[in-house]
Design a protein around this motif. Structure first.
Motif, PDB file in Angstrom:
ATOM      1  N   VAL A 184     -39.505  26.501 -19.439  1.00 32.70           N
ATOM      2  CA  VAL A 184     -38.054  26.375 -19.260  1.00 32.70           C
ATOM      3  C   VAL A 184     -37.688  26.585 -17.795  1.00 32.70           C
ATOM      4  O   VAL A 184     -36.921  25.810 -17.211  1.00 32.70           O
ATOM      5  CB  VAL A 184     -37.293  27.359 -20.169  1.00 32.70           C
ATOM      6  N   ILE A 185     -38.242  27.629 -17.179  1.00 29.18           N
ATOM      7  CA  ILE A 185     -37.963  27.923 -15.767  1.00 29.18           C
ATOM      8  C   ILE A 185     -38.340  26.728 -14.893  1.00 29.18           C
ATOM      9  O   ILE A 185     -37.566  26.302 -14.031  1.00 29.18           O
ATOM     10  CB  ILE A 185     -38.712  29.202 -15.328  1.00 29.18           C
ATOM     11  N   ASP A 186     -39.526  26.174 -15.121  1.00 26.24           N
ATOM     12  CA  ASP A 186     -39.986  25.040 -14.316  1.00 26.24           C
ATOM     13  C   ASP A 186     -39.050  23.840 -14.446  1.00 26.24           C
ATOM     14  O   ASP A 186     -38.730  23.183 -13.454  1.00 26.24           O
ATOM     15  CB  ASP A 186     -41.408  24.630 -14.721  1.00 26.24           C
TER      16      ASP A 186
ATOM     17  N   ASN B  76     -19.473  32.703 -19.042  1.00 25.94           N
ATOM     18  CA  ASN B  76     -20.066  33.989 -18.691  1.00 25.94           C
ATOM     19  C   ASN B  76     -20.324  34.000 -17.188  1.00 25.94           C
ATOM     20  O   ASN B  76     -20.791  33.005 -16.626  1.00 25.94           O
ATOM     21  CB  ASN B  76     -21.384  34.155 -19.459  1.00 25.94           C
ATOM     22  N   LYS B  77     -20.041  35.120 -16.513  1.00 27.02           N
ATOM     23  CA  LYS B  77     -20.223  35.160 -15.061  1.00 27.02           C
ATOM     24  C   LYS B  77     -21.671  34.918 -14.651  1.00 27.02           C
ATOM     25  O   LYS B  77     -21.934  34.451 -13.551  1.00 27.02           O
ATOM     26  CB  LYS B  77     -19.706  36.482 -14.480  1.00 27.02           C
ATOM     27  N   ASP B  78     -22.621  35.207 -15.533  1.00 24.83           N
ATOM     28  CA  ASP B  78     -24.039  34.996 -15.223  1.00 24.83           C
ATOM     29  C   ASP B  78     -24.552  33.631 -15.687  1.00 24.83           C
ATOM     30  O   ASP B  78     -25.731  33.336 -15.550  1.00 24.83           O
ATOM     31  CB  ASP B  78     -24.896  36.108 -15.845  1.00 24.83           C
ATOM     32  N   LYS B  79     -23.652  32.787 -16.244  1.00 21.25           N
ATOM     33  CA  LYS B  79     -24.017  31.424 -16.672  1.00 21.25           C
ATOM     34  C   LYS B  79     -25.283  31.442 -17.528  1.00 21.25           C
ATOM     35  O   LYS B  79     -26.310  30.873 -17.194  1.00 21.25           O
ATOM     36  CB  LYS B  79     -24.201  30.488 -15.468  1.00 21.25           C
ATOM     37  N   ILE B  80     -25.201  32.138 -18.649  1.00 22.96           N
ATOM     38  CA  ILE B  80     -26.368  32.396 -19.494  1.00 22.96           C
ATOM     39  C   ILE B  80     -26.841  31.127 -20.205  1.00 22.96           C
ATOM     40  O   ILE B  80     -26.088  30.498 -20.940  1.00 22.96           O
ATOM     41  CB  ILE B  80     -26.055  33.489 -20.531  1.00 22.96           C
ATOM     42  N   LEU B  81     -28.101  30.786 -19.969  1.00 24.27           N
ATOM     43  CA  LEU B  81     -28.771  29.695 -20.667  1.00 24.27           C
ATOM     44  C   LEU B  81     -29.535  30.315 -21.823  1.00 24.27           C
ATOM     45  O   LEU B  81     -30.367  31.205 -21.621  1.00 24.27           O
ATOM     46  CB  LEU B  81     -29.733  28.968 -19.724  1.00 24.27           C
TER      47      LEU B  81
ATOM     48  N   PRO C 165     -35.246  34.900 -15.791  1.00 24.45           N
ATOM     49  CA  PRO C 165     -35.301  35.369 -17.171  1.00 24.45           C
ATOM     50  C   PRO C 165     -34.530  36.677 -17.341  1.00 24.45           C
ATOM     51  O   PRO C 165     -34.467  37.489 -16.425  1.00 24.45           O
ATOM     52  CB  PRO C 165     -36.784  35.580 -17.436  1.00 24.45           C
ATOM     53  N   ILE C 166     -33.936  36.838 -18.504  1.00 26.20           N
ATOM     54  CA  ILE C 166     -33.264  38.089 -18.866  1.00 26.20           C
ATOM     55  C   ILE C 166     -34.155  38.771 -19.885  1.00 26.20           C
ATOM     56  O   ILE C 166     -34.473  38.196 -20.926  1.00 26.20           O
ATOM     57  CB  ILE C 166     -31.870  37.825 -19.471  1.00 26.20           C
ATOM     58  N   GLN C 167     -34.567  39.973 -19.582  1.00 25.85           N
ATOM     59  CA  GLN C 167     -35.416  40.718 -20.508  1.00 25.85           C
ATOM     60  C   GLN C 167     -34.540  41.300 -21.606  1.00 25.85           C
ATOM     61  O   GLN C 167     -33.571  41.981 -21.339  1.00 25.85           O
ATOM     62  CB  GLN C 167     -36.161  41.851 -19.776  1.00 25.85           C
TER      63      GLN C 167
ATOM     64  N   PHE D 137     -31.657  33.260 -20.083  1.00 27.78           N
ATOM     65  CA  PHE D 137     -31.843  33.201 -18.641  1.00 27.78           C
ATOM     66  C   PHE D 137     -30.492  33.269 -17.934  1.00 27.78           C
ATOM     67  O   PHE D 137     -29.499  32.748 -18.430  1.00 27.78           O
ATOM     68  CB  PHE D 137     -32.502  31.876 -18.232  1.00 27.78           C
ATOM     69  N   LYS D 138     -30.501  33.879 -16.762  1.00 24.45           N
ATOM     70  CA  LYS D 138     -29.340  33.866 -15.877  1.00 24.45           C
ATOM     71  C   LYS D 138     -29.520  32.652 -14.967  1.00 24.45           C
ATOM     72  O   LYS D 138     -30.598  32.461 -14.400  1.00 24.45           O
ATOM     73  CB  LYS D 138     -29.318  35.165 -15.067  1.00 24.45           C
ATOM     74  N   THR D 139     -28.478  31.805 -14.840  1.00 22.42           N
ATOM     75  CA  THR D 139     -28.597  30.581 -14.050  1.00 22.42           C
ATOM     76  C   THR D 139     -27.393  30.406 -13.129  1.00 22.42           C
ATOM     77  O   THR D 139     -26.467  31.214 -13.141  1.00 22.42           O
ATOM     78  CB  THR D 139     -28.671  29.332 -14.956  1.00 22.42           C
ATOM     79  N   ASN D 140     -27.420  29.314 -12.360  1.00 19.83           N
ATOM     80  CA  ASN D 140     -26.227  28.922 -11.600  1.00 19.83           C
ATOM     81  C   ASN D 140     -25.717  27.565 -12.094  1.00 19.83           C
ATOM     82  O   ASN D 140     -25.121  26.806 -11.356  1.00 19.83           O
ATOM     83  CB  ASN D 140     -26.502  28.916 -10.090  1.00 19.83           C
ATOM     84  N   ILE D 141     -25.943  27.288 -13.389  1.00 15.80           N
ATOM     85  CA  ILE D 141     -25.426  26.076 -14.037  1.00 15.80           C
ATOM     86  C   ILE D 141     -23.988  26.402 -14.445  1.00 15.80           C
ATOM     87  O   ILE D 141     -23.767  27.085 -15.427  1.00 15.80           O
ATOM     88  CB  ILE D 141     -26.281  25.714 -15.272  1.00 15.80           C
ATOM     89  N   ASN D 142     -22.999  25.950 -13.638  1.00 20.26           N
ATOM     90  CA  ASN D 142     -21.660  26.501 -13.825  1.00 20.26           C
ATOM     91  C   ASN D 142     -20.573  25.524 -14.243  1.00 20.26           C
ATOM     92  O   ASN D 142     -19.420  25.884 -14.255  1.00 20.26           O
ATOM     93  CB  ASN D 142     -21.225  27.248 -12.559  1.00 20.26           C
TER      94      ASN D 142
END
Length: 73
Positions: A57-59, A40-45, A70-72, A8-13
């Motif tokens: 997970v999203i919830d 990672n610039k996209d803060k990948i979870l 989500p990242i496909q 997932f792409k997040t804003n957990i930075n």
């Protein structure tokens, strides 16, 4: 059931953000392991799960107050 990896792409930075989201992700049934790449610039979870769904997970991340997409693969 076999483990699957969700990304997932997040804003957990930062470490503080990771600390905030930790109890939410840890309470999701079926999550065996997770980590956030704050470099990672996209803060990948990355979540490894044997039964939790992408929506579970999203919830939980949204409940913690963060953005998540989500990242496909």
């Amino acid at each position: 059931m076999e483990n699957k990896t969700l990304k997932f792409k997040t804003n957990i930075n930062c470490g503080g953000c990771v600390s905030t989201v930790t109890p939410f992700l840890n309470e999701v049934d079926g999550v065996t392991r997770w980590e956030v790449d704050t470099n990672n610039k996209d803060k990948i979870l990355t979540v490894v799960t044997d039964s939790a769904t992408e929506q579970d997970v999203i919830d939980s991340v949204k409940k913690a107050g963060f953005k998540i997409d989500p990242i496909q693969s």
